[in-house]
Design a protein around this motif. Structure first.
Motif, PDB file in Angstrom:
ATOM      1  N   VAL A   1      -3.771  -5.868   4.094  1.00  0.00           N
ATOM      2  CA  VAL A   1      -3.193  -4.539   3.959  1.00  0.00           C
ATOM      3  C   VAL A   1      -3.144  -3.879   5.332  1.00  0.00           C
ATOM      4  N   THR A   2      -2.082  -3.123   5.576  1.00  0.00           N
ATOM      5  CA  THR A   2      -1.912  -2.441   6.863  1.00  0.00           C
ATOM      6  C   THR A   2      -1.672  -0.951   6.634  1.00  0.00           C
ATOM      7  N   ILE A   3      -1.711  -0.208   7.713  1.00  0.00           N
ATOM      8  CA  ILE A   3      -1.390   1.213   7.641  1.00  0.00           C
ATOM      9  C   ILE A   3       0.052   1.409   7.166  1.00  0.00           C
ATOM     10  N   ALA A   4       0.936   0.493   7.511  1.00  0.00           N
ATOM     11  CA  ALA A   4       2.327   0.589   7.059  1.00  0.00           C
ATOM     12  C   ALA A   4       2.408   0.479   5.536  1.00  0.00           C
ATOM     13  N   ASP A   5       1.614  -0.431   4.955  1.00  0.00           N
ATOM     14  CA  ASP A   5       1.554  -0.545   3.492  1.00  0.00           C
ATOM     15  C   ASP A   5       1.158   0.790   2.871  1.00  0.00           C
ATOM     16  N   ARG A   6       0.075   1.316   3.380  1.00  0.00           N
ATOM     17  CA  ARG A   6      -0.480   2.550   2.804  1.00  0.00           C
ATOM     18  C   ARG A   6       0.468   3.735   2.976  1.00  0.00           C
ATOM     19  N   MET A   7       1.010   3.884   4.165  1.00  0.00           N
ATOM     20  CA  MET A   7       1.903   5.026   4.413  1.00  0.00           C
ATOM     21  C   MET A   7       3.188   4.931   3.588  1.00  0.00           C
ATOM     22  N   ALA A   8       3.711   3.730   3.437  1.00  0.00           N
ATOM     23  CA  ALA A   8       4.932   3.562   2.641  1.00  0.00           C
ATOM     24  C   ALA A   8       4.671   3.902   1.177  1.00  0.00           C
ATOM     25  N   GLU A   9       3.560   3.423   0.651  1.00  0.00           N
ATOM     26  CA  GLU A   9       3.246   3.742  -0.743  1.00  0.00           C
ATOM     27  C   GLU A   9       3.017   5.241  -0.924  1.00  0.00           C
ATOM     28  N   GLU A  10       2.322   5.864   0.010  1.00  0.00           N
ATOM     29  CA  GLU A  10       2.108   7.311  -0.078  1.00  0.00           C
ATOM     30  C   GLU A  10       3.424   8.071  -0.114  1.00  0.00           C
ATOM     31  N   SER A  11       4.365   7.684   0.735  1.00  0.00           N
ATOM     32  CA  SER A  11       5.641   8.406   0.777  1.00  0.00           C
ATOM     33  C   SER A  11       6.431   8.201  -0.517  1.00  0.00           C
ATOM     34  N   MET A  12       6.389   6.998  -1.072  1.00  0.00           N
ATOM     35  CA  MET A  12       7.089   6.754  -2.329  1.00  0.00           C
ATOM     36  C   MET A  12       6.431   7.510  -3.481  1.00  0.00           C
ATOM     37  N   ARG A  13       5.108   7.523  -3.503  1.00  0.00           N
ATOM     38  CA  ARG A  13       4.391   8.288  -4.535  1.00  0.00           C
ATOM     39  C   ARG A  13       4.766   9.765  -4.472  1.00  0.00           C
ATOM     40  N   HIS A  14       4.847  10.289  -3.266  1.00  0.00           N
ATOM     41  CA  HIS A  14       5.209  11.696  -3.100  1.00  0.00           C
ATOM     42  C   HIS A  14       6.584  11.974  -3.720  1.00  0.00           C
ATOM     43  N   LEU A  15       7.551  11.114  -3.454  1.00  0.00           N
ATOM     44  CA  LEU A  15       8.892  11.304  -4.022  1.00  0.00           C
ATOM     45  C   LEU A  15       8.882  11.200  -5.548  1.00  0.00           C
ATOM     46  N   ILE A  16       8.131  10.261  -6.076  1.00  0.00           N
ATOM     47  CA  ILE A  16       8.060  10.120  -7.535  1.00  0.00           C
ATOM     48  C   ILE A  16       7.451  11.374  -8.147  1.00  0.00           C
ATOM     49  N   GLU A  17       6.345  11.837  -7.583  1.00  0.00           N
ATOM     50  CA  GLU A  17       5.691  13.039  -8.109  1.00  0.00           C
ATOM     51  C   GLU A  17       6.610  14.253  -8.010  1.00  0.00           C
ATOM     52  N   LYS A  18       7.385  14.341  -6.954  1.00  0.00           N
ATOM     53  CA  LYS A  18       8.289  15.477  -6.751  1.00  0.00           C
ATOM     54  C   LYS A  18       9.476  15.443  -7.718  1.00  0.00           C
TER      55      LYS A  18
ATOM     56  N   GLY B   1       5.079   7.207 -14.623  1.00  0.00           N
ATOM     57  CA  GLY B   1       3.840   6.570 -14.195  1.00  0.00           C
ATOM     58  C   GLY B   1       4.036   5.790 -12.914  1.00  0.00           C
ATOM     59  N   ILE B   2       2.916   5.375 -12.341  1.00  0.00           N
ATOM     60  CA  ILE B   2       2.933   4.592 -11.103  1.00  0.00           C
ATOM     61  C   ILE B   2       1.845   3.526 -11.170  1.00  0.00           C
ATOM     62  N   TYR B   3       2.230   2.287 -10.907  1.00  0.00           N
ATOM     63  CA  TYR B   3       1.286   1.213 -10.606  1.00  0.00           C
ATOM     64  C   TYR B   3       1.398   0.999  -9.108  1.00  0.00           C
ATOM     65  N   GLY B   4       0.348   1.295  -8.374  1.00  0.00           N
ATOM     66  CA  GLY B   4       0.419   1.161  -6.933  1.00  0.00           C
ATOM     67  C   GLY B   4      -0.499   0.081  -6.409  1.00  0.00           C
ATOM     68  N   GLU B   5      -0.015  -0.659  -5.439  1.00  0.00           N
ATOM     69  CA  GLU B   5      -0.791  -1.723  -4.806  1.00  0.00           C
ATOM     70  C   GLU B   5      -1.995  -1.169  -4.059  1.00  0.00           C
ATOM     71  N   GLU B   6      -1.821  -0.046  -3.384  1.00  0.00           N
ATOM     72  CA  GLU B   6      -2.883   0.469  -2.516  1.00  0.00           C
ATOM     73  C   GLU B   6      -3.684   1.630  -3.094  1.00  0.00           C
ATOM     74  N   PHE B   7      -3.084   2.422  -3.958  1.00  0.00           N
ATOM     75  CA  PHE B   7      -3.744   3.649  -4.418  1.00  0.00           C
ATOM     76  C   PHE B   7      -3.899   3.749  -5.923  1.00  0.00           C
ATOM     77  N   GLY B   8      -3.809   2.628  -6.614  1.00  0.00           N
ATOM     78  CA  GLY B   8      -4.093   2.632  -8.037  1.00  0.00           C
ATOM     79  C   GLY B   8      -2.954   3.123  -8.913  1.00  0.00           C
ATOM     80  N   SER B   9      -3.320   3.415 -10.150  1.00  0.00           N
ATOM     81  CA  SER B   9      -2.321   3.699 -11.175  1.00  0.00           C
ATOM     82  C   SER B   9      -2.526   5.080 -11.786  1.00  0.00           C
ATOM     83  N   VAL B  10      -1.414   5.694 -12.190  1.00  0.00           N
ATOM     84  CA  VAL B  10      -1.435   6.957 -12.923  1.00  0.00           C
ATOM     85  C   VAL B  10      -0.378   6.905 -14.024  1.00  0.00           C
ATOM     86  N   ARG B  11      -0.661   7.536 -15.124  1.00  0.00           N
ATOM     87  CA  ARG B  11       0.276   7.673 -16.254  1.00  0.00           C
ATOM     88  C   ARG B  11       0.928   6.329 -16.642  1.00  0.00           C
TER      89      ARG B  11
END
Length: 109
Positions: A64-81, A87-97
């Motif tokens: 895992v790299t910082i690029a992995d984490r930052m990309a997932e964070e940005s996509m999660r932000h867009l989904i939440e917005k 729901g989200i199944y995320g490789e780096e930050f787990g799952s919600v809904r």
């Protein structure tokens, strides 16, 4: 005497809870574009790679790299917005809904 005619719509208008297939595809493209913006600055540059262990996987060790984490964070932000009920199944930050009608699976790299 009045006459009425009924027509069958060719598509059902979408609502916030039921996006059309075209809307979902457009949003998936938006997520990919956002991930690309985050990942490209790291392309072909030295980057730290961490090793994470997930014992529930067939191959427990995973890079895992910082690029992995930052990309997932940005996509999660867009989904939440844009789709806060999805729901989200995320490789780096787990799952919600995960029982939501729509669930996004994120593994950017």
């Amino acid at each position: 005497m009045t006459s009425t005619s009924a027509s069958t719509p060719t598509s059902t208008p979408s609502s916030p809870s039921t996006p059309s297939t075209a809307e979902l595809v457009a949003f998936a493209n938006q997520l990919a574009d956002e991930a690309r913006k985050v990942i490209l600055p790291f392309w072909r540059k030295p980057i730290d790679v961490e090793s994470k262990v997930e014992n529930d996987r067939p191959v427990a060790e995973s890079p895992v790299t910082i690029a992995d984490r930052m990309a997932e964070e940005s996509m999660r932000h867009l989904i939440e917005k844009h789709h806060p009920t999805h729901g989200i199944y995320g490789e780096e930050f787990g799952s919600v809904r995960t029982t939501a009608r729509y669930v996004w699976v994120l593994d950017p790299i």
